[in-house]
Design a protein around this motif. Structure first.
Motif, PDB file in Angstrom:
ATOM      1  N   LEU A   1      14.847  51.240  -3.663  1.00 22.07           N
ATOM      2  CA  LEU A   1      16.301  51.250  -3.485  1.00 22.07           C
ATOM      3  C   LEU A   1      16.960  52.297  -4.378  1.00 22.07           C
ATOM      4  O   LEU A   1      17.886  53.012  -3.951  1.00 22.07           O
ATOM      5  N   LEU A   2      16.499  52.394  -5.623  1.00 24.46           N
ATOM      6  CA  LEU A   2      17.076  53.383  -6.535  1.00 24.46           C
ATOM      7  C   LEU A   2      16.745  54.794  -6.073  1.00 24.46           C
ATOM      8  O   LEU A   2      17.605  55.693  -6.114  1.00 24.46           O
ATOM      9  N   ALA A   3      15.527  55.016  -5.607  1.00 20.33           N
ATOM     10  CA  ALA A   3      15.145  56.343  -5.105  1.00 20.33           C
ATOM     11  C   ALA A   3      16.052  56.769  -3.959  1.00 20.33           C
ATOM     12  O   ALA A   3      16.474  57.928  -3.879  1.00 20.33           O
ATOM     13  N   ASP A   4      16.371  55.823  -3.073  1.00 19.56           N
ATOM     14  CA  ASP A   4      17.265  56.143  -1.953  1.00 19.56           C
ATOM     15  C   ASP A   4      18.648  56.550  -2.448  1.00 19.56           C
ATOM     16  O   ASP A   4      19.251  57.501  -1.942  1.00 19.56           O
ATOM     17  N   GLN A   5      19.161  55.828  -3.444  1.00 19.23           N
ATOM     18  CA  GLN A   5      20.499  56.163  -3.955  1.00 19.23           C
ATOM     19  C   GLN A   5      20.497  57.493  -4.705  1.00 19.23           C
ATOM     20  O   GLN A   5      21.452  58.265  -4.607  1.00 19.23           O
ATOM     21  N   ILE A   6      19.437  57.770  -5.441  1.00 17.07           N
ATOM     22  CA  ILE A   6      19.326  59.067  -6.113  1.00 17.07           C
ATOM     23  C   ILE A   6      19.329  60.188  -5.072  1.00 17.07           C
ATOM     24  O   ILE A   6      19.918  61.255  -5.275  1.00 17.07           O
ATOM     25  N   ALA A   7      18.687  59.925  -3.941  1.00 19.52           N
ATOM     26  CA  ALA A   7      18.621  60.920  -2.866  1.00 19.52           C
ATOM     27  C   ALA A   7      19.955  61.101  -2.153  1.00 19.52           C
ATOM     28  O   ALA A   7      20.097  62.020  -1.339  1.00 19.52           O
ATOM     29  N   GLY A   8      20.913  60.226  -2.447  1.00 14.07           N
ATOM     30  CA  GLY A   8      22.241  60.377  -1.847  1.00 14.07           C
ATOM     31  C   GLY A   8      22.537  59.427  -0.706  1.00 14.07           C
ATOM     32  O   GLY A   8      23.619  59.499  -0.104  1.00 14.07           O
ATOM     33  N   TYR A   9      21.599  58.536  -0.408  1.00 19.09           N
ATOM     34  CA  TYR A   9      21.837  57.573   0.660  1.00 19.09           C
ATOM     35  C   TYR A   9      22.692  56.419   0.145  1.00 19.09           C
ATOM     36  O   TYR A   9      22.712  56.113  -1.055  1.00 19.09           O
ATOM     37  N   GLN A  10      23.377  55.766   1.071  1.00 11.98           N
ATOM     38  CA  GLN A  10      24.188  54.605   0.709  1.00 11.98           C
ATOM     39  C   GLN A  10      23.273  53.476   0.262  1.00 11.98           C
ATOM     40  O   GLN A  10      22.117  53.383   0.700  1.00 11.98           O
ATOM     41  N   GLY A  11      23.799  52.626  -0.588  1.00 10.55           N
ATOM     42  CA  GLY A  11      23.008  51.503  -1.067  1.00 10.55           C
ATOM     43  C   GLY A  11      22.848  50.431  -0.002  1.00 10.55           C
ATOM     44  O   GLY A  11      23.096  50.659   1.190  1.00 10.55           O
ATOM     45  N   MET A  12      22.449  49.263  -0.417  1.00  6.37           N
ATOM     46  CA  MET A  12      22.230  48.165   0.519  1.00  6.37           C
ATOM     47  C   MET A  12      23.491  47.874   1.329  1.00  6.37           C
ATOM     48  O   MET A  12      24.601  47.890   0.796  1.00  6.37           O
ATOM     49  N   ARG A  13      23.296  47.579   2.597  1.00  3.09           N
ATOM     50  CA  ARG A  13      24.426  47.253   3.474  1.00  3.09           C
ATOM     51  C   ARG A  13      24.740  45.760   3.442  1.00  3.09           C
ATOM     52  O   ARG A  13      25.860  45.355   3.695  1.00  3.09           O
ATOM     53  N   GLN A  14      23.735  44.953   3.195  1.00  2.00           N
ATOM     54  CA  GLN A  14      23.928  43.496   3.198  1.00  2.00           C
ATOM     55  C   GLN A  14      24.088  42.999   1.762  1.00  2.00           C
ATOM     56  O   GLN A  14      23.671  43.657   0.817  1.00  2.00           O
ATOM     57  N   LYS A  15      24.661  41.848   1.619  1.00  2.00           N
ATOM     58  CA  LYS A  15      24.906  41.274   0.301  1.00  2.00           C
ATOM     59  C   LYS A  15      23.831  40.251  -0.031  1.00  2.00           C
ATOM     60  O   LYS A  15      23.306  39.552   0.837  1.00  2.00           O
ATOM     61  N   TRP A  16      23.532  40.185  -1.321  1.00  2.00           N
ATOM     62  CA  TRP A  16      22.650  39.132  -1.799  1.00  2.00           C
ATOM     63  C   TRP A  16      23.389  37.799  -1.756  1.00  2.00           C
ATOM     64  O   TRP A  16      24.614  37.759  -1.930  1.00  2.00           O
ATOM     65  N   PRO A  17      22.695  36.684  -1.549  1.00  2.18           N
ATOM     66  CA  PRO A  17      23.362  35.369  -1.497  1.00  2.18           C
ATOM     67  C   PRO A  17      23.687  34.842  -2.897  1.00  2.18           C
ATOM     68  O   PRO A  17      23.101  33.856  -3.370  1.00  2.18           O
ATOM     69  N   ARG A  18      24.637  35.486  -3.549  1.00  8.13           N
ATOM     70  CA  ARG A  18      24.999  35.104  -4.918  1.00  8.13           C
ATOM     71  C   ARG A  18      25.789  33.791  -4.926  1.00  8.13           C
ATOM     72  O   ARG A  18      26.553  33.522  -3.992  1.00  8.13           O
ATOM     73  N   PRO A  19      25.658  33.003  -5.983  1.00  5.27           N
ATOM     74  CA  PRO A  19      26.480  31.795  -6.104  1.00  5.27           C
ATOM     75  C   PRO A  19      27.963  32.153  -6.197  1.00  5.27           C
ATOM     76  O   PRO A  19      28.326  33.235  -6.668  1.00  5.27           O
ATOM     77  N   ASP A  20      28.812  31.264  -5.735  1.00  5.43           N
ATOM     78  CA  ASP A  20      30.258  31.475  -5.821  1.00  5.43           C
ATOM     79  C   ASP A  20      30.666  31.678  -7.281  1.00  5.43           C
ATOM     80  O   ASP A  20      30.157  31.002  -8.188  1.00  5.43           O
ATOM     81  N   GLY A  21      31.577  32.611  -7.488  1.00  8.15           N
ATOM     82  CA  GLY A  21      32.095  32.849  -8.831  1.00  8.15           C
ATOM     83  C   GLY A  21      31.358  33.898  -9.614  1.00  8.15           C
ATOM     84  O   GLY A  21      31.809  34.294 -10.695  1.00  8.15           O
ATOM     85  N   THR A  22      30.201  34.363  -9.100  1.00  5.91           N
ATOM     86  CA  THR A  22      29.464  35.425  -9.791  1.00  5.91           C
ATOM     87  C   THR A  22      29.903  36.786  -9.253  1.00  5.91           C
ATOM     88  O   THR A  22      30.478  36.878  -8.166  1.00  5.91           O
ATOM     89  N   LEU A  23      29.631  37.817 -10.000  1.00  2.73           N
ATOM     90  CA  LEU A  23      30.082  39.166  -9.662  1.00  2.73           C
ATOM     91  C   LEU A  23      28.974  39.960  -8.994  1.00  2.73           C
ATOM     92  O   LEU A  23      27.801  39.820  -9.354  1.00  2.73           O
TER      93      LEU A  23
END
Length: 406
Positions: free
Chosen positions: A325-347
């Motif tokens: 994922l980091l290699a893709d962002q270094i290359a200039g691609y957009q990061g993940m399109r989907q969100k991780w299932p974080r608990p409510d209230g977390t950032l």
């Protein structure tokens, strides 16, 4: 005198004789048990081809075990981390930006390495970030250990790691004897991982590469050597040039049942798996395995062969995914399109950067805005929470960010 006593005295006399031969005598306040271990280990090293001169140089001035090594070895808690927190720490705008800067700074070197080994330069930059924060850890001597002493400490005091430590110590002594690095320059982690790209000694001997042409494989002081050594490891373990590590995919309903399965990309498409960015798979005949690191409610990834080659560097799925994922962002691609299932209230990572930036603007925080909440960030949060009448637990939260925005 009993036979046991005679045997003990004989070993003591022999040890003193060998110590004198090696030049290890006269250490009045040394840990004698540790010194005896070093003396008694020399015959093992000698069988591996280590000279007395090398051995003496490697252990000159080393009289006691490294207590920090023992503390770190003892404090290895078994814990369950949340995959999104791990990714936030390693894959974020800060690490991607530094990677791009380093990509420009070492552009010619990376291009030459890429041509020679066929390994994507952005993967190498991501590994460099993961292993030593682009070498920043090497500028913090308080966090480094003298590798021969660290490994001898583990071999002497840690039964669980003694076999590993003895093997790595022999390898470290071979590196010193080769002249690639003087003894005092052989620093690393408490377990012996060394240099910009954190190779243990035995892996260094297998994959070390002199990329700058000075006749030495120096992963401590030569960025070209360190990056080429990583590229050599990946190439020797089957890296396929021109291929990706994997794809973020939208998992269809019920698709999580296929987690761990390996199919061709064309077969995954027939099952309803599509790329999260809406684009087609590049090589539909390639085989890929479905990974869902956050469980059935999280995003999916189809991992191709190169993902598993990255795991030869570190066997954890999360490590290899972060590198990709980091290699893709270094290359200039957009990061993940989907969100991780974080608990409510977390950032999420964007909100973590915003909170840290606002803390700095308000004068509570003076460190780097990097998305990582260490002791400095947490102290700043606690101070601001107290001012706002919130529970001063020092933890970043959506509640605190909303309060600052107001």
């Amino acid at each position: 005198m009993t036979d046991k006593r005679r045997s003990y005295l004989a070993r003591t006399v022999l040890g003193l004789a060998v110590a004198a031969t090696l030049g290890f005598g006269g250490q009045a306040r040394a840990d004698q048990g540790f010194r005896n271990w070093i003396v008694n280990f020399y015959p093992v090293a000698a069988k591996a081809g280590i000279s007395k001169t090398t051995y003496r140089a490697a252990f000159a001035g080393v009289n006691d075990p490294d207590p920090d090594v023992l503390r770190k070895a003892a404090y290895q808690p078994e814990f369950t981390f949340r995959v999104w927190d791990y990714m936030d720490s390693h894959v974020n705008p800060y690490t991607a930006r530094i990677g791009q800067d380093m990509g420009q700074k070492y552009g010619r070197t990376l291009a030459a390495i890429e041509r020679h080994f066929g390994v994507d330069r952005n993967i190498l930059l991501a590994i460099w970030s993961m292993e030593s924060n682009y070498g920043a850890i090497l500028d913090k001597p308080e966090k480094l250990h003298y590798v021969p002493q660290a490994l001898a400490t583990l071999a002497y005091s840690d039964p669980k790691r003694a076999k590993f430590a003895r093997t790595q110590l022999i390898a470290a002594l071979k590196i010193i004897q080769s002249g690639d690095i003087p003894p005092h320059g052989m620093t690393g982690s408490w377990a012996g991982a060394m240099g910009h790209t954190q190779f243990i000694p035995s892996s260094y001997l297998l994959y070390g590469f002199d990329a700058d042409g000075n006749g030495k494989r120096d992963i401590w002081n030569s960025v070209p050597d360190a990056l080429a050594t990583s590229a050599n490891l990946l190439k020797q373990n089957g890296w396929t040039p021109g291929k990706t590590w994997g794809y973020e995919v939208v998992v269809p309903q019920g698709g999580s049942a296929y987690a761990g399965k390996t199919l061709t990309l064309a077969q995954w498409e027939k099952l309803g798996f599509v790329r999260a960015n809406g684009k087609d798979f590049k090589s539909s005949g390639d085989r890929a395995s479905l990974k869902m690191p956050a469980g059935k409610n999280g995003p999916g990834f189809l991992m191709t062969k190169n993902f598993f080659v990255i795991k030869k560097y570190n066997a954890a799925d999360t490590y290899a995914l972060a590198v990709g994922l980091l290699a893709d962002q270094i290359a200039g691609y957009q990061g993940m399109r989907q969100k991780w299932p974080r608990p409510d209230g977390t950032l999420d990572i964007t909100e973590k950067f915003e909170l840290q930036h606002r803390l700095k603007e308000l004068g509570y925080y003076e460190g780097e805005v990097d998305g990582n909440f260490g002791s400095g960030s947490k102290a700043a949060i606690a101070n601001l929470q107290q001012r706002l009448g919130l529970q001063p637990d020092g933890e970043p939260s959506a509640q605190l960010l909303r309060a600052i925005r107001k």
